[in-house]
Design an enzyme around this catalytic site. Structure first.
Site, PDB file in Angstrom:
ATOM      1  CD  GLU A 151      -3.236  -2.862   9.135  1.00 14.74           C
ATOM      2  OE1 GLU A 151      -2.958  -1.697   9.473  1.00 14.74           O
ATOM      3  OE2 GLU A 151      -2.382  -3.651   8.739  1.00 14.74           O
ATOM      4  CE1 TYR A 165      -4.822  -1.164   6.666  1.00 14.48           C
ATOM      5  CE2 TYR A 165      -6.592   0.419   7.023  1.00 14.48           C
ATOM      6  CZ  TYR A 165      -5.480  -0.257   7.480  1.00 14.48           C
ATOM      7  OH  TYR A 165      -5.031  -0.031   8.756  1.00 14.48           O
TER       8      TYR A 165
END
Ligand code: GDP
Ligand code: MN
Length: 378
Positions: A190, A101
């Site tokens: 993101e 991530y």
């Protein structure tokens, strides 16, 4: 403003972040054609504004163009968490060994733009924060110098990337994501998952960006990307009319000029035992058309049993607002009782205009709230 994955991906590609190619399709046939062009195994992904599309059945792999067409047929029109899928992204399917991530957010606590990374990618970061908070590494970008090279490298080492080449690639992706965040005035950027392939290289499989509404005027190209499909109609109309509107659950519609006064108005409504149906700020200097639009938006909520106007005329002229109310009432047929407290610039004239209407006058905010609450209870 939220962007779809395919839009965010296109932005990140400009920053040389390795995203998967492909394109968007609105029909199964278009999806098949994209798969033919890609000429490999593909992934078909629902383009809706929710996380966890994978788990909800909105992300599927397809081996052939025929299968792509069939899967696109299943996903298009699908309901995912209350949103209908109108577009799918068809991209080359990537095989990988693990998921990482990487995100850039504004951390309001530390007042710093913060990079977050985790070796536990692929699941929503909120989930990781709950179940395994130690797996998230955070680094605040320097407030004036921005994200520095060494910080990006620290982030890479922080999530356990040991190979030098891989850590360097990760750091350069982090720097690029930070630049994309800054230059596009984002609230969030993101990549989840950022995957590690068999050869050790990194590849972004899912991109997400949320842009700062207040900075959109600087980016007409980004503003044009808006998809209002998940926005309630009233909020859409309000935005187009330049009105700040937030729907609430009560039954007293409020029309106020100024955000602070609008909040104070809601407090006083509650103090007198009522529940506001909305927050609405028509802004300074609002004229007739804006007032009319605001009233139509308030009355489009069928919960509204009374309307309360609280206008403090400074730059806004009370007589203009009164004209707006009268014009709106000529067009909107309603028996909803309305209480008006209008004070300030040109208040005499405004009051005279409204005297002929069916509005209930009030001299103070307290009186207006009391009368609106009474009117809402019939
Ligand atoms: P989200 O669930 O809405 O965040 O959608 P994602 O795009 O992140 O996809 C969810 C999951 O689908 C990912 O975590 C991957 O496991 C899988 N996935 C997405 N793209 C690919 C791909 O190209 N190849 C493979 N093998 N899996 C993929
Ligand atoms: Mn994802």
């Amino acid at each position: 403003m939220k962007l779809h994955e395919y839009q965010a991906r296109d932005i990140l590609a400009r920053y040389k972040i390795p995203v998967t190619g492909g394109g968007v399709a609105s029909t199964p046939t278009e999806a098949r054609r994209l798969a033919e062009q890609i000429g490999a195994k593909v992934v078909v992904k629902a383009q809706v504004f929710v996380g966890g599309r994978g788990k909800a059945g909105g992300v599927k792999l397809a081996n052939t163009p025929e299968q792509t067409e069939q899967i696109a047929g299943q996903i298009l029109g699908m309901d995912i968490k209350g949103l209908t899928v109108e577009k799918v992204l068809v991209a080359e399917a990537i095989t990988y060994e693990r998921e990482i991530y990487l995100g850039v957010v504004m951390d309001r606590g530390s007042k710093r733009i913060t990079l977050m990374a985790s070796s536990e990618g692929g699941v929503e970061i909120e989930e990781v924060a709950k179940t395994n908070p130690d797996a998230i590494v955070r680094i605040a970008a320097h407030p004036t110098l921005g994200l520095l090279d060494y910080q990006a490298r620290e982030l890479a080492f922080g999530i356990g990337l040991k190979d030098g080449k891989q850590a360097r690639q990760f750091a350069s992706i982090a720097m690029a994501l930070y630049r994309a965040y800054i230059e596009n005035d984002a609230d969030l950027a993101e990549i989840n998952p950022l995957v590690v392939r068999a050869d050790g290289s990194l590849q972004a499989l899912d991109s997400k960006m949320v842009l700062d509404e207040s900075a959109l005027y600087r980016h007409p190209d980004l503003a044009a990307m808006r998809d209002s499909s998940d926005e309630p109609e009233a909020e859409q109309q309000a935005r187009e009319a330049g009105i700040t509107f937030i729907k609430l659950d009560g039954n007293i519609g409020c029309m106020v000029n100024g955000a602070g006064l609008a909040m104070a108005t809601m407090d006083v409504v509650k103090l007198y035992g009522g529940e506001p149906a909305n927050f609405l700020d028509i802004g300074g200097g609002a004229g007739k058309d804006k007032v009319k639009a605001a009233l139509q938006i308030i009355l489009s909520d069928t919960n509204v049993k009374a309307v309360m106007f609280n206008i403090f005329g400074g730059i806004t002229r009370v007589d203009e607002v009164a004209r707006g109310i009268i014009a709106a009432l000529e067009e909107v047929q309603t028996d909803v009782p309305m209480v008006a407290r209008l004070v300030g610039t040109n208040e005499e004239e405004g009051r005279k205009l409204l005297a002929q209407s069916s509005l209930i006058p009030a001299a103070t905010l307290a009186e207006a709230a009391e009368k609106a609450v009474a009117a809402s209870k019939g």
